[in-house]
Design a protein around this motif. Structure first.
Motif, PDB file in Angstrom:
ATOM      1  N   GLU A 160       4.055  -3.206 -43.485  1.00 36.50           N
ATOM      2  CA  GLU A 160       5.246  -2.591 -43.908  1.00 36.50           C
ATOM      3  C   GLU A 160       5.804  -3.154 -45.207  1.00 36.50           C
ATOM      4  O   GLU A 160       6.491  -2.440 -46.004  1.00 36.50           O
ATOM      5  CB  GLU A 160       6.208  -3.360 -42.773  1.00 36.50           C
ATOM      6  CG  GLU A 160       5.902  -2.407 -41.289  1.00 36.50           C
ATOM      7  CD  GLU A 160       6.757  -3.024 -40.141  1.00 36.50           C
ATOM      8  OE1 GLU A 160       7.616  -3.822 -40.604  1.00 36.50           O
ATOM      9  OE2 GLU A 160       6.339  -2.556 -39.201  1.00 36.50           O
ATOM     10  N   GLU A 161       5.626  -4.339 -45.467  1.00 37.17           N
ATOM     11  CA  GLU A 161       6.236  -5.063 -46.984  1.00 37.17           C
ATOM     12  C   GLU A 161       5.508  -4.416 -47.955  1.00 37.17           C
ATOM     13  O   GLU A 161       5.988  -4.115 -48.956  1.00 37.17           O
ATOM     14  CB  GLU A 161       6.016  -6.439 -47.006  1.00 37.17           C
ATOM     15  CG  GLU A 161       7.042  -7.154 -45.836  1.00 37.17           C
ATOM     16  CD  GLU A 161       8.470  -6.557 -45.859  1.00 37.17           C
ATOM     17  OE1 GLU A 161       8.878  -6.594 -46.761  1.00 37.17           O
ATOM     18  OE2 GLU A 161       9.014  -6.441 -45.140  1.00 37.17           O
ATOM     19  N   LYS A 164       6.867  -0.908 -48.572  1.00 31.72           N
ATOM     20  CA  LYS A 164       8.444  -0.851 -48.852  1.00 31.72           C
ATOM     21  C   LYS A 164       8.262  -1.075 -50.472  1.00 31.72           C
ATOM     22  O   LYS A 164       9.087  -0.584 -51.316  1.00 31.72           O
ATOM     23  CB  LYS A 164       9.148  -1.738 -48.027  1.00 31.72           C
ATOM     24  CG  LYS A 164       9.653  -1.354 -46.780  1.00 31.72           C
ATOM     25  CD  LYS A 164      10.530  -2.043 -46.106  1.00 31.72           C
ATOM     26  CE  LYS A 164       9.833  -3.318 -45.333  1.00 31.72           C
ATOM     27  NZ  LYS A 164      10.798  -4.353 -44.763  1.00 31.72           N
ATOM     28  N   ALA A 193      14.691  -0.968 -48.107  1.00 27.06           N
ATOM     29  CA  ALA A 193      14.536  -1.623 -46.653  1.00 27.06           C
ATOM     30  C   ALA A 193      15.453  -1.202 -45.726  1.00 27.06           C
ATOM     31  O   ALA A 193      15.538  -0.948 -44.682  1.00 27.06           O
ATOM     32  CB  ALA A 193      14.668  -3.190 -46.831  1.00 27.06           C
ATOM     33  N   ALA A 197      14.535   0.342 -42.112  1.00 33.24           N
ATOM     34  CA  ALA A 197      15.233  -0.078 -40.886  1.00 33.24           C
ATOM     35  C   ALA A 197      15.985   0.948 -40.350  1.00 33.24           C
ATOM     36  O   ALA A 197      16.067   1.146 -38.781  1.00 33.24           O
ATOM     37  CB  ALA A 197      16.322  -1.193 -41.422  1.00 33.24           C
ATOM     38  N   HIS A 239      15.490  -6.507 -42.414  1.00 33.55           N
ATOM     39  CA  HIS A 239      14.493  -5.757 -43.324  1.00 33.55           C
ATOM     40  C   HIS A 239      14.968  -5.880 -44.761  1.00 33.55           C
ATOM     41  O   HIS A 239      14.219  -6.169 -45.697  1.00 33.55           O
ATOM     42  CB  HIS A 239      14.256  -4.257 -42.818  1.00 33.55           C
ATOM     43  CG  HIS A 239      13.261  -4.148 -42.120  1.00 33.55           C
ATOM     44  ND1 HIS A 239      12.112  -4.377 -42.153  1.00 33.55           N
ATOM     45  CD2 HIS A 239      13.366  -4.106 -40.493  1.00 33.55           C
ATOM     46  CE1 HIS A 239      10.952  -4.160 -40.716  1.00 33.55           C
ATOM     47  NE2 HIS A 239      11.960  -3.891 -39.903  1.00 33.55           N
ATOM     48  N   THR A 243      12.395  -7.631 -47.910  1.00 34.71           N
ATOM     49  CA  THR A 243      11.981  -6.534 -49.195  1.00 34.71           C
ATOM     50  C   THR A 243      12.701  -7.159 -50.332  1.00 34.71           C
ATOM     51  O   THR A 243      12.262  -6.964 -51.418  1.00 34.71           O
ATOM     52  CB  THR A 243      12.246  -5.133 -48.805  1.00 34.71           C
ATOM     53  OG1 THR A 243      11.675  -4.928 -47.588  1.00 34.71           O
ATOM     54  CG2 THR A 243      11.601  -4.342 -49.766  1.00 34.71           C
ATOM     55  N   HIS A 279       8.821 -11.930 -42.971  1.00 31.59           N
ATOM     56  CA  HIS A 279       8.601 -10.790 -41.871  1.00 31.59           C
ATOM     57  C   HIS A 279       7.685 -11.579 -40.670  1.00 31.59           C
ATOM     58  O   HIS A 279       7.737 -11.041 -39.563  1.00 31.59           O
ATOM     59  CB  HIS A 279       8.011  -9.870 -42.554  1.00 31.59           C
ATOM     60  CG  HIS A 279       8.153  -8.534 -41.836  1.00 31.59           C
ATOM     61  ND1 HIS A 279       8.209  -7.289 -42.159  1.00 31.59           N
ATOM     62  CD2 HIS A 279       8.499  -8.287 -40.456  1.00 31.59           C
ATOM     63  CE1 HIS A 279       8.343  -6.464 -41.429  1.00 31.59           C
ATOM     64  NE2 HIS A 279       8.332  -6.931 -40.055  1.00 31.59           N
TER      65      HIS A 279
END
Length: 488
Positions: A160-161, A164, A193, A197, A239, A243, A279
Motif C-alpha cells: 500500500e505505501e 501510494k 492517502a 482511505a 493513512h 504516506t 503502517h
C-alpha cells in the motif's frame, strides 16, 4: 573564482530605471510564447493533451475495476452505505491540506491526480496484491489465520505505501517546478492517502454493514457503528500520516536541489521505509492484546501526528520567510514597494490587502471589488513564485532561462502594481509588518468616494485564451498583457 561559485552565485536583480523600463519589459516573450514546452516532433505521445487523456483513461479504468470489486464484496446496499459514510472525512482532510498549501498553492490538477491515484490505482493494486499474497501464504503454510495476520502486518504496509508513494514520485519527476519543498510533499502525499482511505473505508464499512444485516444488529452496538468510530472518527488521519512520511522525504530531497543526487534518492527511500514501519505497527496493534490498539494509538500515533503537524506548520513558515528574504532586492531595485516583502510574508497581511482592495473598488460596483481583490491575489501569487524562483536559483544556480522567467514574473507584477501596491503597503502598516509603524496609518484609498469623483477604473478581467504558462506558476492566474510598457 571557481566554476562552482560562478554557476551558483546569487543572480543579479535588474535595477528599475525609467530609461531602461521599456527595453526590459519589451524583452518579455510574446503572449503565445509564455508556455514553456518542447517543440513538436511529430510523435503523438509528445502531445500534452494525449498524455493527459491517457492518464485520465487509465485512472478511469482503474476506478471502474475497483468499483466492481468493492461492490462484489459488499453488495449494492452495503456499497451505498459505505460510500455515504466514507465520504464524510474527505472534505475535512482535503481542506486541511489545502490550507497548509496557501503560501504557494499547487495546481488543482496535481492534487486531483493524487487523490484519484490513491482512490483508484493504488487501491486497485493493494486489493489485488494483498489478496494474492494472503492466498499464497495460506496455501504455503496451511494456516489461514496466520496468513491473514502476516498479510496485514507485513504485506499490506509494503504494497500500500509503495502504491501510494508512486503518485508522489510521478509529480516529483514530471511536475518538478511545482514541487519545491516539504509542504508540497506533505500536501501531495496527503491527498493521495485521503483518496486511498476513502476507497478502503467504503470496503470496510460496506462489509460491516453486510455482516450487521446477516446478524440483525443495529444501532450503536452494530459492527458498522464500531467500524465507523474507529476508522472515521478516531483515525481519519492514519493513512495520510503514513504516506506523509514519504512526502516529507521527497520534499527534503527537493530542497536539496539537483546537485545532491544521493540525497534525492536516499531521502525518499527513507521516508517510504518509515511509512511502511508505522503502517505495520498500526496494523499489528490488534495482535498485542485487547488494549494493544489503544496503547499504540495513544503512545505512538498521536505524538507522531503532532510532530508531523508541527513540521508542516514550520515548513510553511519557512516558505513565508523566503519571501521576506528574497524579495527585498526587488524592492531596492524599485520593482515593488519597500513594505511589500514584509506584507507578503504574512498571511494576515495578505488577506487584509485583498479585503482592502475589495472594499474600495467595490464601493459602487461589487464586480469591480471582486476584480480588485482577485488582482491583489494574483500579485501575491506571482510575487511568491518570484521569491521561490530566486531561492531555487540560489541553491541550484541560475539556469539559462532564469532571466526569461524573472522577466515574465516582473511583467505580471507590474500589471497589477497600481492596485496591489497601496493595498499591501496599508496592510503592512496595519499588521505592523513594515519597518516604520505610524500611530495612525493612513489608508491608501478613501473609505467613501468624494462627491462628484469618478468611479475607479475597471480592472481587466483575467484573460483565459492566450495559453500563458510559467513553470513556477502553472496553477496561477492568467492576465492579458498590456498594450504597451507601463510608464513610471
Amino acid at each position: 573564482m571557481s566554476e562552482w561559485s560562478v554557476q551558483h552565485q546569487q543572480p543579479a536583480v535588474p535595477v528599475l530605471e525609467e530609461q531602461q523600463l521599456d527595453e526590459y519589459l519589451g524583452a518579455v516573450p510574446e503572449r503565445g510564447q509564455w508556455r514553456y514546452r518542447p517543440s513538436r516532433v511529430g510523435m503523438v505521445w509528445r502531445s500534452k493533451a494525449f498524455r493527459a487523456g491517457a492518464v485520465v483513461t487509465v485512472l478511469a479504468l482503474c476506478g471502474l475495476v475497483i468499483l466492481a470489486l468493492v461492490r462484489e464484496q459488499t453488495g449494492t446496499e452495503g456499497f451505498l452505505v459505505g460510500l455515504g459514510l466514507a465520504v464524510l472525512p474527505v472534505p475535512l482532510l482535503m481542506s486541511a491540506f489545502r490550507w497548509l498549501d496557501r503560501v504557494e498553492p499547487g495546481p488543482w490538477r496535481n492534487l486531483l491526480f493524487a487523490f484519484s491515484w490513491g482512490a483508484c490505482a493504488a487501491a486497485l493494486v493493494a486489493i489485488i496484491a494483498n489478496s494474492f499474497a494472503t492466498r499464497w501464504i495460506a496455501t504455503a503454510t496451511a494456516d489461514p489465520a496466520s496468513a491473514d495476520t502476516l498479510g496485514a502486518t507485513v504485506i499490506a504496509p509494503v504494497v500500500e505505501e509503495t502504491a501510494k508513494a508512486a503518485a508522489v514520485l510521478l509529480i516529483f519527476l514530471f511536475r518538478r517546478r511545482q514541487f519545491g519543498g516539504v509542504v508540497d510533499g506533505i500536501v501531495v502525499a496527503g491527498f493521495t492517502a485521503t483518496g486511498f482511505a476513502f476507497t478502503e473505508n467504503i470496503l470496510y464499512l460496506g462489509q460491516a454493514f453486510g455482516e450487521d444485516q446477516e446478524l440483525g444488529t443495529t444501532g450503536l452496538a452494530s459492527l458498522t457503528a464500531g467500524t465507523f468510530f474507529v476508522r472515521v472518527v478516531m483515525s481519519p488521519f492514519a493513512h495520510p500520516l503514513f504516506t506523509v512520511l514519504s512526502g516529507i522525504g521527497f520534499g527534503i530531497a527537493a530542497l536539496g536541489g539537483a546537485r545532491h543526487r544521493v540525497r534525492r534518492v536516499l531521502l525518499p527511500l527513507l521516508g517510504l521505509a518509515l511509512a511502511m514501519g508505522m503502517h505495520a505497527l498500526w496494523n499489528g496493534s490488534s495482535a498485542l492484546g485487547p488494549y494493544g490498539f489503544y496503547a499504540v494509538y495513544g503512545a505512538f500515533m498521536v505524538p507522531c501526528f503532532g510532530l508531523v503537524t508541527w513540521l508542516a506548520v514550520r515548513s510553511r513558515q519557512r516558505e513565508l520567510r523566503t519571501l521576506s528574504t528574497e524579495l527585498p532586492v526587488y524592492a531596492a531595485a524599485g520593482w515593488i514597494g519597500p513594505a511589500e516583502p514584509a506584507a507578503l510574508a504574512s498571511m494576515r497581511a495578505r488577506g487584509m490587502a485583498r479585503d482592502m482592495a475589495r472594499h474600495w473598488h467595490g464601493a459602487r460596483d461589487r464586480r469591480l471589488g471582486r476584480a480588485a481583490a482577485h488582482a491583489v491575489a494574483e500579485y501575491e501569487s506571482f510575487a511568491t513564485s518570484l521569491a521561490m524562483l530566486r531561492r531555487r536559483a540560489r541553491h541550484d544556480g541560475a539556469g539559462a532561462d532564469f532571466a526569461i522567467r524573472e522577466q515574465e514574473l516582473l511583467h505580471h507584477l507590474w500589471q497589477r502594481r497600481e492596485i496591489a501596491g497601496p493595498a499591501l503597503g496599508y496592510a503592512a502598516h496595519m499588521t505592523r509588518r513594515a519597518g516604520v509603524h505610524p500611530a495612525h496609518p493612513q489608508a491608501p484609498f478613501p473609505r467613501r468616494l468624494p462627491h462628484g469623483a469618478p468611479a475607479p477604473r475597471e480592472i481587466p478581467a483575467p484573460h483565459r485564451h492566450y495559453g500563458g504558462y510559467n513553470p513556477y506558476l502553472e496553477h496561477g492566474p492568467r492576465a492579458a498583457p498590456p498594450t504597451g510598457p507601463p510608464s513610471v
